[in-house]
Design a protein around this motif. Structure first.
Motif, PDB file in Angstrom:
ATOM      1  N   ASP A  44       0.565  -0.835  -0.057  1.00 21.83           N
ATOM      2  CA  ASP A  44       0.190   0.054   0.434  1.00 21.83           C
ATOM      3  C   ASP A  44       0.672   1.115  -0.399  1.00 21.83           C
ATOM      4  OD1 ASP A  44      -2.119  -1.595  -0.471  1.00 21.83           O
ATOM      5  OD2 ASP A  44      -2.425  -1.038   2.694  1.00 21.83           O
ATOM      6  N   MET A  45       1.979   1.332   1.234  1.00 21.84           N
ATOM      7  CA  MET A  45       2.991   2.640   1.171  1.00 21.84           C
ATOM      8  C   MET A  45       3.945   2.666  -0.691  1.00 21.84           C
ATOM      9  SD  MET A  45       4.266   1.409   4.421  1.00 21.84           S
ATOM     10  CE  MET A  45       5.800   3.254   4.519  1.00 21.84           C
ATOM     11  N   ALA A  46       3.960   1.767  -0.904  1.00 24.13           N
ATOM     12  CA  ALA A  46       3.963   1.616  -2.197  1.00 24.13           C
ATOM     13  C   ALA A  46       3.260   2.154  -3.334  1.00 24.13           C
ATOM     14  CB  ALA A  46       5.087   0.554  -2.921  1.00 24.13           C
ATOM     15  N   GLN A  47       2.518   1.896  -3.195  1.00 21.81           N
ATOM     16  CA  GLN A  47       0.945   2.725  -4.542  1.00 21.81           C
ATOM     17  C   GLN A  47       0.954   3.860  -4.273  1.00 21.81           C
ATOM     18  OE1 GLN A  47      -0.202   1.163  -7.118  1.00 21.81           O
ATOM     19  NE2 GLN A  47      -0.804   3.242  -7.595  1.00 21.81           N
ATOM     20  N   ASP A  48       0.954   3.882  -2.637  1.00 22.38           N
ATOM     21  CA  ASP A  48       0.507   5.694  -2.606  1.00 22.38           C
ATOM     22  C   ASP A  48       2.174   6.787  -3.046  1.00 22.38           C
ATOM     23  OD1 ASP A  48      -1.149   5.385  -0.773  1.00 22.38           O
ATOM     24  OD2 ASP A  48      -0.399   4.942   0.730  1.00 22.38           O
ATOM     25  N   LEU A  49       3.456   5.752  -3.029  1.00 23.10           N
ATOM     26  CA  LEU A  49       4.765   6.460  -3.320  1.00 23.10           C
ATOM     27  C   LEU A  49       4.357   6.810  -4.910  1.00 23.10           C
ATOM     28  CD1 LEU A  49       7.724   4.833  -0.970  1.00 23.10           C
ATOM     29  CD2 LEU A  49       6.897   7.395  -1.914  1.00 23.10           C
ATOM     30  N   LEU A  50       3.499   5.679  -5.702  1.00 28.38           N
ATOM     31  CA  LEU A  50       3.708   6.046  -7.221  1.00 28.38           C
ATOM     32  C   LEU A  50       2.567   7.092  -7.273  1.00 28.38           C
ATOM     33  CD1 LEU A  50       3.567   2.131  -8.346  1.00 28.38           C
ATOM     34  CD2 LEU A  50       5.040   3.536  -8.420  1.00 28.38           C
ATOM     35  N   ASP A  51       1.987   6.879  -6.807  1.00 29.03           N
ATOM     36  CA  ASP A  51       0.742   7.890  -7.027  1.00 29.03           C
ATOM     37  C   ASP A  51       0.952   9.828  -6.398  1.00 29.03           C
ATOM     38  OD1 ASP A  51      -1.212   5.986  -7.758  1.00 29.03           O
ATOM     39  OD2 ASP A  51      -2.495   6.203  -5.391  1.00 29.03           O
ATOM     40  N   HIS A  52       1.927   8.993  -5.428  1.00 32.88           N
ATOM     41  CA  HIS A  52       2.340  10.435  -5.136  1.00 32.88           C
ATOM     42  C   HIS A  52       3.845  11.490  -5.750  1.00 32.88           C
ATOM     43  CE1 HIS A  52       3.917  14.290  -2.942  1.00 32.88           C
ATOM     44  NE2 HIS A  52       5.425  14.080  -2.855  1.00 32.88           N
ATOM     45  N   ALA A  53       4.803  10.172  -6.511  1.00 26.74           N
ATOM     46  CA  ALA A  53       5.536  11.094  -7.903  1.00 26.74           C
ATOM     47  C   ALA A  53       4.779  11.127  -9.149  1.00 26.74           C
ATOM     48  CB  ALA A  53       6.412   8.821  -8.126  1.00 26.74           C
ATOM     49  N   ALA A  54       3.625  10.566  -9.138  1.00 24.71           N
ATOM     50  CA  ALA A  54       2.717  11.474 -10.578  1.00 24.71           C
ATOM     51  C   ALA A  54       2.013  12.671  -9.982  1.00 24.71           C
ATOM     52  CB  ALA A  54       1.017  10.168 -10.720  1.00 24.71           C
ATOM     53  N   ASP A  55       1.908  12.592  -9.456  1.00 21.61           N
ATOM     54  CA  ASP A  55       2.320  14.184  -8.807  1.00 21.61           C
ATOM     55  C   ASP A  55       2.748  15.109  -9.275  1.00 21.61           C
ATOM     56  OD1 ASP A  55      -0.803  13.289  -8.535  1.00 21.61           O
ATOM     57  OD2 ASP A  55      -0.489  13.855  -6.540  1.00 21.61           O
ATOM     58  N   LEU A  56       4.325  14.424  -8.406  1.00 14.22           N
ATOM     59  CA  LEU A  56       5.703  15.217  -8.270  1.00 14.22           C
ATOM     60  C   LEU A  56       5.902  15.915  -9.620  1.00 14.22           C
ATOM     61  CD1 LEU A  56       6.732  16.940  -5.747  1.00 14.22           C
ATOM     62  CD2 LEU A  56       8.464  14.521  -6.055  1.00 14.22           C
ATOM     63  N   LEU A  57       5.747  14.427 -10.267  1.00 12.69           N
ATOM     64  CA  LEU A  57       6.221  14.447 -11.616  1.00 12.69           C
ATOM     65  C   LEU A  57       6.005  15.542 -13.050  1.00 12.69           C
ATOM     66  CD1 LEU A  57       7.791  11.166 -12.309  1.00 12.69           C
ATOM     67  CD2 LEU A  57       9.345  13.511 -11.863  1.00 12.69           C
ATOM     68  N   THR A  58       4.189  15.326 -12.548  1.00 11.55           N
ATOM     69  CA  THR A  58       4.280  16.579 -13.229  1.00 11.55           C
ATOM     70  C   THR A  58       3.975  17.917 -13.536  1.00 11.55           C
ATOM     71  OG1 THR A  58       2.271  15.930 -12.029  1.00 11.55           O
ATOM     72  CG2 THR A  58       2.368  14.637 -14.079  1.00 11.55           C
ATOM     73  N   ASP A  59       4.307  17.964 -11.553  1.00 13.90           N
ATOM     74  CA  ASP A  59       3.991  20.215 -11.100  1.00 13.90           C
ATOM     75  C   ASP A  59       5.631  19.871 -11.682  1.00 13.90           C
ATOM     76  OD1 ASP A  59       4.464  22.331  -9.823  1.00 13.90           O
ATOM     77  OD2 ASP A  59       4.046  20.898  -7.858  1.00 13.90           O
ATOM     78  N   ALA A  60       5.462  21.402 -11.958  1.00 13.57           N
ATOM     79  CA  ALA A  60       6.864  22.244 -12.530  1.00 13.57           C
ATOM     80  C   ALA A  60       7.883  22.678 -11.171  1.00 13.57           C
ATOM     81  CB  ALA A  60       6.200  23.421 -13.904  1.00 13.57           C
ATOM     82  N   ARG A  61       7.084  23.178 -10.578  1.00 13.18           N
ATOM     83  CA  ARG A  61       7.194  23.618  -9.464  1.00 13.18           C
ATOM     84  C   ARG A  61       8.559  23.002  -8.869  1.00 13.18           C
ATOM     85  NH1 ARG A  61       2.421  25.373  -6.671  1.00 13.18           N
ATOM     86  NH2 ARG A  61       1.420  23.755  -7.914  1.00 13.18           N
ATOM     87  N   ASP A  80      11.569  -3.543  -0.351  1.00 10.96           N
ATOM     88  CA  ASP A  80      10.052  -4.415  -0.173  1.00 10.96           C
ATOM     89  C   ASP A  80       9.742  -5.217  -0.978  1.00 10.96           C
ATOM     90  OD1 ASP A  80      11.029  -2.928   2.424  1.00 10.96           O
ATOM     91  OD2 ASP A  80       9.686  -1.487   2.355  1.00 10.96           O
ATOM     92  N   VAL A  81       9.287  -4.158  -1.559  1.00  7.35           N
ATOM     93  CA  VAL A  81       8.657  -4.815  -3.187  1.00  7.35           C
ATOM     94  C   VAL A  81       8.932  -5.837  -3.515  1.00  7.35           C
ATOM     95  CG1 VAL A  81       6.937  -4.983  -5.460  1.00  7.35           C
ATOM     96  CG2 VAL A  81       6.929  -3.091  -4.157  1.00  7.35           C
ATOM     97  N   HIS A  82      10.340  -5.757  -4.074  1.00  6.06           N
ATOM     98  CA  HIS A  82      10.833  -7.342  -4.210  1.00  6.06           C
ATOM     99  C   HIS A  82      11.512  -7.744  -3.280  1.00  6.06           C
ATOM    100  CE1 HIS A  82      14.927  -8.877  -5.489  1.00  6.06           C
ATOM    101  NE2 HIS A  82      14.714  -9.307  -6.161  1.00  6.06           N
ATOM    102  N   ARG A  83      11.397  -8.119  -2.559  1.00  7.31           N
ATOM    103  CA  ARG A  83      11.224  -9.006  -0.963  1.00  7.31           C
ATOM    104  C   ARG A  83      10.074  -9.342  -1.321  1.00  7.31           C
ATOM    105  NH1 ARG A  83      12.273  -5.791   3.312  1.00  7.31           N
ATOM    106  NH2 ARG A  83      14.631  -6.084   2.439  1.00  7.31           N
ATOM    107  N   ILE A  84       8.723  -9.026  -1.461  1.00  8.07           N
ATOM    108  CA  ILE A  84       7.738  -9.399  -0.957  1.00  8.07           C
ATOM    109  C   ILE A  84       7.809 -10.679  -2.133  1.00  8.07           C
ATOM    110  CG2 ILE A  84       5.749  -9.503  -1.021  1.00  8.07           C
ATOM    111  CD1 ILE A  84       6.294  -6.314   0.642  1.00  8.07           C
ATOM    112  N   ALA A  85       7.894  -9.828  -3.147  1.00 11.56           N
ATOM    113  CA  ALA A  85       8.305 -10.900  -4.760  1.00 11.56           C
ATOM    114  C   ALA A  85       8.540 -12.077  -3.980  1.00 11.56           C
ATOM    115  CB  ALA A  85       8.293 -10.380  -5.501  1.00 11.56           C
TER     116      ALA A  85
END
Length: 93
Positions: A44-61, A80-85
């Motif tokens: 869940d935390m990895a998914q939250d980071l992906l969502d945050h990355a999408a926002d941050l990468l589109t923000d020119a500021r 973490d995700v690699h260890r789970i897999a």
């Protein structure tokens, strides 16, 4: 890993020196359930980071410091995700 009756589960956390932790289990005990909860939380935390990355990468500021911080957290999440897999792959054999 399998010792005949119980398999060794790679846990979603490491030991104090960063070494992998394993649990000899039949898959239905309190530590197995805790590991399941931890895996779900990490995913869940990895998914939250992906969502945050999408926002941050589109923000020119976005600043280099913000992007560097995001990258560091994403590296942790990917670890973490690699260890789970890896753990789930070992259990499916």
């Amino acid at each position: 890993m399998n010792n005949g009756t119980h398999s060794a589960r790679l846990l979603p956390w490491t030991g104090s020196e960063g070494k992998p932790c394993y649990l000899l289990t039949d898959g239905d005990g309190p530590l197995s359930r805790l590991a399941d909860v931890m895996e779900r939380t990490q995913l869940d935390m990895a998914q939250d980071l992906l969502d945050h990355a999408a926002d941050l990468l589109t923000d020119a500021r976005s600043t280099p410091e913000q992007l560097r911080f995001l990258l560091a957290r994403m590296r942790e999440a990917l670890t973490d995700v690699h260890r789970i897999a890896e753990s789930r792959g070992m259990r499916s054999r």
